[in-house]
Scaffold this motif. Structure first.
Motif, PDB file in Angstrom:
ATOM      1  N   PHE A 207     -15.475 -10.970  37.077  1.00 12.34           N
ATOM      2  CA  PHE A 207     -16.523 -10.422  38.014  1.00 12.34           C
ATOM      3  C   PHE A 207     -18.369 -11.486  37.754  1.00 12.34           C
ATOM      4  CE2 PHE A 207     -13.593  -7.597  36.875  1.00 12.34           C
ATOM      5  CZ  PHE A 207     -12.707  -7.002  37.847  1.00 12.34           C
ATOM      6  N   ILE A 208     -19.019 -10.647  38.493  1.00  7.52           N
ATOM      7  CA  ILE A 208     -20.082 -11.043  38.607  1.00  7.52           C
ATOM      8  C   ILE A 208     -21.281  -9.386  38.735  1.00  7.52           C
ATOM      9  CG2 ILE A 208     -20.661 -12.083  40.126  1.00  7.52           C
ATOM     10  CD1 ILE A 208     -22.673 -13.935  39.663  1.00  7.52           C
ATOM     11  N   SER A 209     -22.392  -9.470  38.003  1.00  2.78           N
ATOM     12  CA  SER A 209     -23.345  -8.263  38.313  1.00  2.78           C
ATOM     13  C   SER A 209     -24.896  -9.310  38.059  1.00  2.78           C
ATOM     14  CB  SER A 209     -22.869  -7.547  37.380  1.00  2.78           C
ATOM     15  OG  SER A 209     -24.186  -6.439  37.387  1.00  2.78           O
ATOM     16  N   PRO A 210     -25.505  -9.621  38.639  1.00  9.93           N
ATOM     17  CA  PRO A 210     -26.962 -10.179  38.685  1.00  9.93           C
ATOM     18  C   PRO A 210     -28.501  -8.530  38.381  1.00  9.93           C
ATOM     19  CG  PRO A 210     -26.554  -9.475  41.417  1.00  9.93           C
ATOM     20  CD  PRO A 210     -25.443  -8.820  40.639  1.00  9.93           C
ATOM     21  N   GLY A 211     -27.990  -9.175  37.227  1.00 15.22           N
ATOM     22  CA  GLY A 211     -29.268  -8.314  36.878  1.00 15.22           C
ATOM     23  C   GLY A 211     -28.778  -7.135  35.739  1.00 15.22           C
ATOM     24  N   GLY A 212     -27.501  -7.353  35.645  1.00 15.05           N
ATOM     25  CA  GLY A 212     -27.266  -5.440  35.427  1.00 15.05           C
ATOM     26  C   GLY A 212     -27.428  -4.694  37.059  1.00 15.05           C
ATOM     27  N   GLY A 213     -26.723  -5.427  38.359  1.00 14.92           N
ATOM     28  CA  GLY A 213     -26.854  -5.011  39.805  1.00 14.92           C
ATOM     29  C   GLY A 213     -25.343  -4.415  39.742  1.00 14.92           C
ATOM     30  N   ALA A 214     -24.738  -4.082  40.515  1.00 13.59           N
ATOM     31  CA  ALA A 214     -23.802  -4.098  41.546  1.00 13.59           C
ATOM     32  C   ALA A 214     -22.857  -4.737  41.284  1.00 13.59           C
ATOM     33  CB  ALA A 214     -23.880  -4.161  42.921  1.00 13.59           C
ATOM     34  N   TYR A 215     -21.533  -5.178  41.397  1.00 12.16           N
ATOM     35  CA  TYR A 215     -20.608  -5.821  40.441  1.00 12.16           C
ATOM     36  C   TYR A 215     -20.003  -6.980  42.118  1.00 12.16           C
ATOM     37  CZ  TYR A 215     -21.063  -3.478  35.675  1.00 12.16           C
ATOM     38  OH  TYR A 215     -21.596  -3.280  34.635  1.00 12.16           O
ATOM     39  N   THR A 216     -19.456  -7.630  42.088  1.00 16.68           N
ATOM     40  CA  THR A 216     -19.472  -8.794  42.724  1.00 16.68           C
ATOM     41  C   THR A 216     -17.752  -9.132  42.308  1.00 16.68           C
ATOM     42  OG1 THR A 216     -21.304  -9.436  43.813  1.00 16.68           O
ATOM     43  CG2 THR A 216     -18.624 -10.133  44.701  1.00 16.68           C
ATOM     44  N   HIS A 217     -17.013  -8.597  42.699  1.00 12.69           N
ATOM     45  CA  HIS A 217     -15.007  -9.381  42.111  1.00 12.69           C
ATOM     46  C   HIS A 217     -15.212 -10.955  42.641  1.00 12.69           C
ATOM     47  CE1 HIS A 217     -10.761  -9.668  42.486  1.00 12.69           C
ATOM     48  NE2 HIS A 217     -10.971  -9.784  41.610  1.00 12.69           N
ATOM     49  N   ILE A 218     -14.966 -11.787  41.332  1.00 15.87           N
ATOM     50  CA  ILE A 218     -15.082 -13.094  42.039  1.00 15.87           C
ATOM     51  C   ILE A 218     -13.058 -13.098  42.581  1.00 15.87           C
ATOM     52  CG2 ILE A 218     -15.274 -14.921  40.945  1.00 15.87           C
ATOM     53  CD1 ILE A 218     -17.354 -14.535  38.815  1.00 15.87           C
ATOM     54  N   GLY A 219     -12.816 -12.792  41.334  1.00 15.82           N
ATOM     55  CA  GLY A 219     -11.561 -13.474  42.015  1.00 15.82           C
ATOM     56  C   GLY A 219     -10.083 -12.788  40.871  1.00 15.82           C
ATOM     57  N   SER A 220      -9.191 -13.007  40.456  1.00 12.39           N
ATOM     58  CA  SER A 220      -7.795 -12.902  39.480  1.00 12.39           C
ATOM     59  C   SER A 220      -6.732 -13.489  39.597  1.00 12.39           C
ATOM     60  CB  SER A 220      -8.100 -11.035  39.840  1.00 12.39           C
ATOM     61  OG  SER A 220      -7.999  -9.501  39.468  1.00 12.39           O
ATOM     62  N   HIS A 221      -6.145 -13.402  38.702  1.00  9.63           N
ATOM     63  CA  HIS A 221      -5.296 -14.220  37.964  1.00  9.63           C
ATOM     64  C   HIS A 221      -3.984 -13.771  37.524  1.00  9.63           C
ATOM     65  CE1 HIS A 221      -8.456 -17.584  37.974  1.00  9.63           C
ATOM     66  NE2 HIS A 221      -7.586 -17.944  40.043  1.00  9.63           N
ATOM     67  N   VAL A 222      -2.900 -13.927  38.068  1.00  8.63           N
ATOM     68  CA  VAL A 222      -1.515 -12.972  37.331  1.00  8.63           C
ATOM     69  C   VAL A 222      -1.150 -14.092  36.733  1.00  8.63           C
ATOM     70  CG1 VAL A 222       0.140 -11.665  37.996  1.00  8.63           C
ATOM     71  CG2 VAL A 222      -2.117 -11.256  39.631  1.00  8.63           C
ATOM     72  N   CYS A 223       0.027 -13.640  35.482  1.00  6.37           N
ATOM     73  CA  CYS A 223       0.558 -14.239  34.921  1.00  6.37           C
ATOM     74  C   CYS A 223       2.229 -13.973  35.361  1.00  6.37           C
ATOM     75  CB  CYS A 223       0.955 -14.492  33.166  1.00  6.37           C
ATOM     76  SG  CYS A 223       1.815 -15.055  32.082  1.00  6.37           S
ATOM     77  N   GLY A 224       2.859 -14.932  35.684  1.00  4.40           N
ATOM     78  CA  GLY A 224       4.007 -14.496  36.187  1.00  4.40           C
ATOM     79  C   GLY A 224       4.344 -14.931  37.969  1.00  4.40           C
ATOM     80  N   GLN A 225       3.152 -15.405  38.522  1.00  8.08           N
ATOM     81  CA  GLN A 225       2.588 -15.340  39.598  1.00  8.08           C
ATOM     82  C   GLN A 225       2.172 -16.706  40.009  1.00  8.08           C
ATOM     83  OE1 GLN A 225       1.275 -11.991  41.425  1.00  8.08           O
ATOM     84  NE2 GLN A 225       2.403 -10.486  41.047  1.00  8.08           N
ATOM     85  N   GLY A 226       2.299 -17.405  41.088  1.00  8.66           N
ATOM     86  CA  GLY A 226       2.039 -18.718  41.875  1.00  8.66           C
ATOM     87  C   GLY A 226       1.425 -20.063  41.172  1.00  8.66           C
ATOM     88  N   GLU A 227       0.820 -20.765  40.515  1.00  6.73           N
ATOM     89  CA  GLU A 227       0.206 -21.385  40.147  1.00  6.73           C
ATOM     90  C   GLU A 227       0.706 -20.861  38.532  1.00  6.73           C
ATOM     91  OE1 GLU A 227      -2.110 -19.582  41.009  1.00  6.73           O
ATOM     92  OE2 GLU A 227      -3.598 -20.931  42.191  1.00  6.73           O
ATOM     93  N   PHE A 228       1.295 -19.973  37.601  1.00  9.62           N
ATOM     94  CA  PHE A 228       1.537 -19.437  36.718  1.00  9.62           C
ATOM     95  C   PHE A 228       2.997 -18.584  36.222  1.00  9.62           C
ATOM     96  CE2 PHE A 228      -2.935 -18.690  37.435  1.00  9.62           C
ATOM     97  CZ  PHE A 228      -3.446 -20.090  36.655  1.00  9.62           C
ATOM     98  N   ALA A 229       3.764 -19.388  36.869  1.00  7.87           N
ATOM     99  CA  ALA A 229       5.066 -18.284  37.641  1.00  7.87           C
ATOM    100  C   ALA A 229       6.059 -18.426  36.660  1.00  7.87           C
ATOM    101  CB  ALA A 229       6.028 -19.441  38.484  1.00  7.87           C
ATOM    102  N   PHE A 230       5.651 -18.030  35.005  1.00  8.33           N
ATOM    103  CA  PHE A 230       6.859 -18.588  34.061  1.00  8.33           C
ATOM    104  C   PHE A 230       7.135 -16.936  33.656  1.00  8.33           C
ATOM    105  CE2 PHE A 230       1.837 -19.987  32.891  1.00  8.33           C
ATOM    106  CZ  PHE A 230       2.381 -21.380  33.365  1.00  8.33           C
ATOM    107  N   SER A 231       8.062 -16.674  33.119  1.00  8.39           N
ATOM    108  CA  SER A 231       8.679 -15.307  32.003  1.00  8.39           C
ATOM    109  C   SER A 231       8.006 -14.582  31.745  1.00  8.39           C
ATOM    110  CB  SER A 231       9.817 -15.971  31.022  1.00  8.39           C
ATOM    111  OG  SER A 231       9.098 -16.484  29.789  1.00  8.39           O
ATOM    112  N   GLN A 232       8.408 -13.837  32.155  1.00  9.93           N
ATOM    113  CA  GLN A 232       7.559 -12.676  31.315  1.00  9.93           C
ATOM    114  C   GLN A 232       6.789 -12.819  29.492  1.00  9.93           C
ATOM    115  OE1 GLN A 232       5.639  -9.924  32.757  1.00  9.93           O
ATOM    116  NE2 GLN A 232       4.430 -10.005  30.517  1.00  9.93           N
ATOM    117  N   ALA A 233       8.093 -13.116  28.502  1.00  5.83           N
ATOM    118  CA  ALA A 233       8.774 -13.888  27.277  1.00  5.83           C
ATOM    119  C   ALA A 233       6.988 -14.779  26.783  1.00  5.83           C
ATOM    120  CB  ALA A 233       9.612 -14.470  26.891  1.00  5.83           C
TER     121      ALA A 233
END
Length: 287
Positions: A207-233
């Motif tokens: 996330f980013i917040s300019p000068g402590g203002g409103a938050y903007t979600h930049i992005g998220s990633h999930v282990c176990g999905q997509g580029e990160f399709a690893f086992s849970q272990a």
């Protein structure tokens, strides 16, 4: 994960950089030494003199030096040197001595401003890495995890990267190769922003917040999905390991490669001292 989790838990670590000296019980200043990958990716000398506290800020400098020997504060020069062999660069790098507890859901917030005059061939970075090593040989594999809150390049100073690296895979003949995914984020150099990363379970979000203002979600990633399709272990190994915060600048080598990296600063151009200014840091339990 579209907005930062509210009501974050107890603060684990915080520093407002008050006073006139860095708290070396809380931070490790790296150097004096050549930067990691010196001569290939980097041409930076890491000098403790490039790290100082003043005016309530941690200031991390990048400088040019004209010398045939080791860079010092006595041979700093914004003007071109008399030849390329005498053109050297230095930066600063600090690591927090605090690491998140194993398995914790955490949030890191850093209030900082990217240099207003960030130079081509340089990068300012705020990032965190777990205690697992990078690969040391081709086709090796480790459970390295790295979350880059912001990487700002002088080649595109208003568009940064928030990047997740999970695993060091050593593929393609490159022992440093990493499984990674990134999001672009727009900002104004010279202005303060809160740069935020949250890790919970298999999730990492930026996330980013300019000068402590409103938050903007930049992005998220999930282990176990997509580029990160690893086992849970494997995800548990990557995500649960303790993470340490890093603050630094970088000067790239003349032969650096990559789509977002220029081949170092132009030795024939002006190179003024540039500062990554950090106002405060806070690391909290997420819940």
């Amino acid at each position: 994960m579209a907005t930062p989790a509210q009501g974050a838990g107890a603060v684990m670590f915080a520093d407002g950089f008050d006073g006139t000296t860095l708290n070396t019980a809380a931070w490790q200043v790296i150097g004096p030494q050549q930067a990691p990958n010196f001569g290939t990716k980097s041409q930076a000398w890491l000098l403790p003199e490039n790290v100082r506290v003043e005016g309530g800020l941690l200031r991390i400098a990048a400088r040019r030096h004209c010398t045939s020997g080791t860079p010092t504060m006595a041979n700093v020069s914004s003007s071109p040197c008399n030849n390329l062999a005498n053109t050297k660069y230095s930066t600063g790098r600090v690591h927090s001595r605090f690491s998140t507890p194993w398995g914790s859901a955490f949030e890191m917030r850093v209030s900082a401003r990217i240099p207003a005059g960030i130079q081509p061939g340089t990068r300012a970075a705020i990032w965190t890495k777990n205690n697992q090593p990078y690969c040391e040989s081709v086709n090796a594999k480790t459970s390295m995890g790295e979350f880059d809150l912001i990487e700002a390049y002088g080649t595109r100073p208003t568009l940064g990267d928030s990047t997740t690296h999970m695993s060091c895979s050593g593929v393609g003949g490159n022992p440093w190769a990493r499984e990674s995914s990134q999001h672009k984020v727009s900002f104004s150099p010279g202005s303060f922003y809160e740069w935020i990363v949250q890790r919970e379970g298999n999730w990492v979000s930026y996330f980013i917040s300019p000068g402590g203002g409103a938050y903007t979600h930049i992005g998220s990633h999930v282990c176990g999905q997509g580029e990160f399709a690893f086992s849970q272990a494997r995800c548990d190994e990557i995500m649960n390991d303790p993470f340490t915060l890093m603050l630094q600048q970088e000067v790239f080598a003349q032969n650096a490669t990559g789509t977002d990296v220029t081949p170092g600063p132009k030795a024939t151009s002006h190179f003024g001292v540039q500062y990554l200014d950090v106002d405060w840091v806070q690391i909290s339990y997420l819940r």
